[in-house]
Design an enzyme around this catalytic site. Structure first.
Site, PDB file in Angstrom:
ATOM      1  N   GLY A 232       0.809  -1.218   0.000  1.00 30.47           N
ATOM      2  CA  GLY A 232       0.000   0.000   0.000  1.00 30.47           C
ATOM      3  C   GLY A 232       0.837   1.260   0.000  1.00 30.47           C
ATOM      4  O   GLY A 232       0.412   2.308  -0.500  1.00 30.47           O
TER       5      GLY A 232
ATOM      6  N   GLU B 204       2.059  -8.252  -1.891  1.00 30.67           N
ATOM      7  CA  GLU B 204       0.796  -8.810  -1.370  1.00 30.67           C
ATOM      8  C   GLU B 204       0.528 -10.241  -1.827  1.00 30.67           C
ATOM      9  O   GLU B 204      -0.111 -11.018  -1.119  1.00 30.67           O
ATOM     10  CB  GLU B 204      -0.388  -7.932  -1.809  1.00 30.67           C
ATOM     11  CG  GLU B 204      -0.460  -6.575  -1.152  1.00 30.67           C
ATOM     12  CD  GLU B 204       0.281  -5.504  -1.933  1.00 30.67           C
ATOM     13  OE1 GLU B 204      -0.097  -4.334  -1.817  1.00 30.67           O
ATOM     14  OE2 GLU B 204       1.247  -5.840  -2.656  1.00 30.67           O
TER      15      GLU B 204
END
Length: 653
Positions: free
Chosen positions: A101, A124
């Site tokens: 992020g 991720e």
């Protein structure tokens, strides 16, 4: 949390959640508040987002996010969107790491600077997740689908050097990343203003008006269902490809079977390439439907065309012959367009019985890629014809700009003194690579000599011979370096006489590995040739610094722009800027030549032109335009007020 403080006009927002500044709910909420506060603060001109403890952020705090209700937490996606939408430039200063992020936050920023030891990535996938805050969209847009897929699906992390090579970051620094980001942010407060100006200038260029009072509001474009293109050289092929991509029915005509076959193969190849590009980015490739296209040698097939675009090479006699034929063959309502870069639209129109339906459509090469079309109004061109040509440009995804009729129109007329100065600089001591490096450093993708090699030196040579500036039409006894009382450089002509046409022959201002190769290498032959040329003409070479190179090339170009405005060839400085950004590679972040002049200051432009024209009295294009002098005399008004001081007595619009 995210802390905010000011460094001059730059707001610095720090991500602060030790030890790795994870993007917890509180940090994301504080980041959102910091960006909103900066957006509405008139004292803030730019924003830097960074981390604390020499770390940008390790990404989302998954445990923290899972422990609160979805409705209570801020969305990282919405915050990244907020950053991207900011009208103020936002710079990410990446130290340590920007993962997951955190990289998505950086991708939402307008610029990214990283320390040489920083890492970036989207790991991720190793947790069974995909980037959820826009990374799957922004990263492919930034570095291409292939490279982005590799990072997203493997989760690998890359060091700053590789990230720079991929295009993820814009700059690497060895020391204080935040200071470097603040410096960049200060520099791009002006770039943002220029980009906003370009956006509105492009919209304004569509709202054309003629000197007679007709405009885009009062003239309606006629429907165009079938278009004919005459000539399948480089320009014609690109034009045909653009039309077919827009799902228009097209007839392409050539003069003999061999040229028709060569042209047809080239167009087919272009369409296949365009279709594969569309398929690669997930679009339907059926827009490039070859069934929309007919190849022919028969002029009579053009009789039901709604609009014809002539795209043969720059020869007035040939163009007039074609337009005379078209006048007899085409239906009464058909519009006749000429893709000329310099020639007189009125003379071409004189070969027809319908001059009111004749207009110039100057496409730029390669025509299926370049966005600009100069729409040239002749003396008799009707408003409906202008509206129809502008409508066609829009239909095929181009930006049309209406200009008046003169040699070179707007773009090439302004390019002439720019190119002229570049060659004069070689005579006086520069090498081609020094001139190109200066202008590429300014922001052009290519300097004048690399661009000349790409386009082909023989193109300009043919034009100069047609004007009687060189070749057999030149009057006997004409001095080699004079045209009347004007300075003239035969250097480009001499290169052409030596068979040096640029990339197509493997040698021009540079040397290339082989004909058609793209990599330009400095050429010892040319350097020696320049020394011999200077000796033969008793020219003493001297060192010319980058500042003089830029001023002489750019200020003479700008000066011609002021003359064009005064002559009524362009209706506004915004039109000139749109032409130069979309047709000539002027760096967008500098807003176009006329906007750039307004930021430099008209008194400075005038003073420098006066200095150089006094040093070179045999170069008339260096003499400051009367319109520039007038604007300085009345106090250098803002760009939007310039035209209120123009006479418009000789408007060609």
């Amino acid at each position: 949390m995210a802390q905010q403080y000011a460094r001059g006009a730059v707001a610095v927002i720090r991500l602060n959640n030790p030890p790795l500044n994870a993007l917890s709910s509180a940090v994301v909420r504080a980041l959102e508040q910091g960006v909103k506060k900066a957006d509405v603060d008139p004292a803030v001109k730019a924003v830097v987002i960074c981390g604390t403890n020499e770390t940008f952020s390790a990404g989302a705090d998954i445990r923290g996010f899972s422990s609160i209700q979805a409705g209570d937490r801020p969305s990282l996606t919405s915050v990244v969107d907020l950053i991207e939408r900011s009208e103020k430039p936002v710079v990410a200063a990446i130290e340590g790491m920007a993962l997951g992020g955190a990289l998505e936050v950086a991708l939402g920023c307008h610029y990214r600077i990283a320390h040489a030891q920083a890492w970036v990535g989207l790991p991720e996938v190793t947790l069974g997740l995909l980037p959820g805050a826009g990374g799957t969209q922004r990263l492919p847009r930034l570095i291409g689908v292939r490279a982005a897929l590799d990072l997203i699906t493997t989760g690998k992390r890359v060091l700053a050097a590789e990230a720079l090579k991929l295009g993820i970051i814009d700059e690497i620094v060895e020391e204080n990343t935040i200071d470097a980001a603040i410096h960049l942010a200060n520099k791009v407060s002006g770039q943002a203003k220029a980009l906003q100006y370009v956006f509105f200038a492009q919209r304004a260029a569509q709202k054309w008006t003629t000197s007679s009072g007709t405009s885009w509001k009062t003239a309606s474009a006629q429907p165009i269902r079938k278009v004919a293109v005459i000539g399948l050289g480089t320009m014609g092929r690109g034009i045909v490809t653009s039309l077919v991509k827009a799902k228009m029915s097209v007839v392409a005509l050539e003069q003999d079977q061999k040229q028709l076959e060569v042209g047809a193969r080239a167009v087919t190849s272009l369409l296949e390439h365009e279709a594969s590009k569309m398929q690669w980015i997930g679009q339907r490739p059926d827009a490039c439907d070859p069934a929309l296209l007919q190849f022919t040698l028969d002029f009579s097939v053009l009789q039901d065309a709604d609009l014809v675009i002539e795209a043969v090479f720059e020869d007035m006699a040939l163009k007039k012959e074609i337009f005379h034929k078209l006048s007899a063959i085409c239906k009464p309502g058909s519009f006749l367009c000429t893709n000329t870069s310099t020639l007189d639209i009125d003379e071409i129109a004189s070969a027809t019985s319908r001059p009111h339906q004749v207009i110039g459509t100057h496409f730029f090469s390669p025509a299926h890629v370049m966005k600009l079309v100069e729409i040239i109004r002749g003396r008799h061109t009707s408003p409906i014809t202008i509206a129809t040509a502008m409508g066609l440009a829009k239909t095929i995804g181009k930006i049309g700009v209406v200009v008046g009729n003169c040699f070179g129109f707007v773009g090439n007329r302004m390019m002439a003194p720019y190119a002229e100065q570049a060659v004069f600089l070689l005579e006086e001591g520069c090498k081609p690579e020094a001139v190109d490096q200066a202008l590429e450093g300014f922001g052009f993708n290519m300097g004048p000599f690399r661009m000349s090699d790409l386009a082909g030196l023989d193109v300009g040579w043919r034009s100069r011979k047609g004007q009687g500036l060189t070749g057999p039409e030149l009057a006997p006894g004409t001095p080699a370096r004079l045209c009347g009382r004007r300075r003239y450089s035969p250097l480009p002509d001499l290169l052409c006489e030596n068979g040096r046409y640029g990339q197509k022959t493997g040698m021009g201002w540079y040397q290339y590995e082989k004909p058609g190769a793209r990599i330009a290498n400095p050429d010892p032959w040319l350097h020696n040739f320049l020394i011999g040329y200077r000796d033969a003409h008793h020219i003493k070479a001297h060192f010319i610094d980058e500042e003089e190179i830029l001023e002489r090339c750019l200020y003479t170009l700008i000066n011609e722009g002021f003359q064009i405005l005064d002559d009524g060839i362009a209706s506004a400085p915004e039109d000139i800027d749109v032409i130069y950004i979309h047709g000539y590679g002027w760096p967008k972040h500098r807003g176009g030549p006329m906007f750039y002049a307004s930021t430099i200051g008209l008194p400075r432009i005038l003073a420098k032109l006066q200095k150089y024209s006094e040093a070179h009295p045999d170069i008339p294009r260096m003499q400051p335009s009367a319109f520039l002098k007038k604007l300085v005399f009345v106090g250098s008004p803002p760009l939007k007020e310039w035209m209120s001081h123009a006479g418009h007595q000789s408007s060609k619009l």
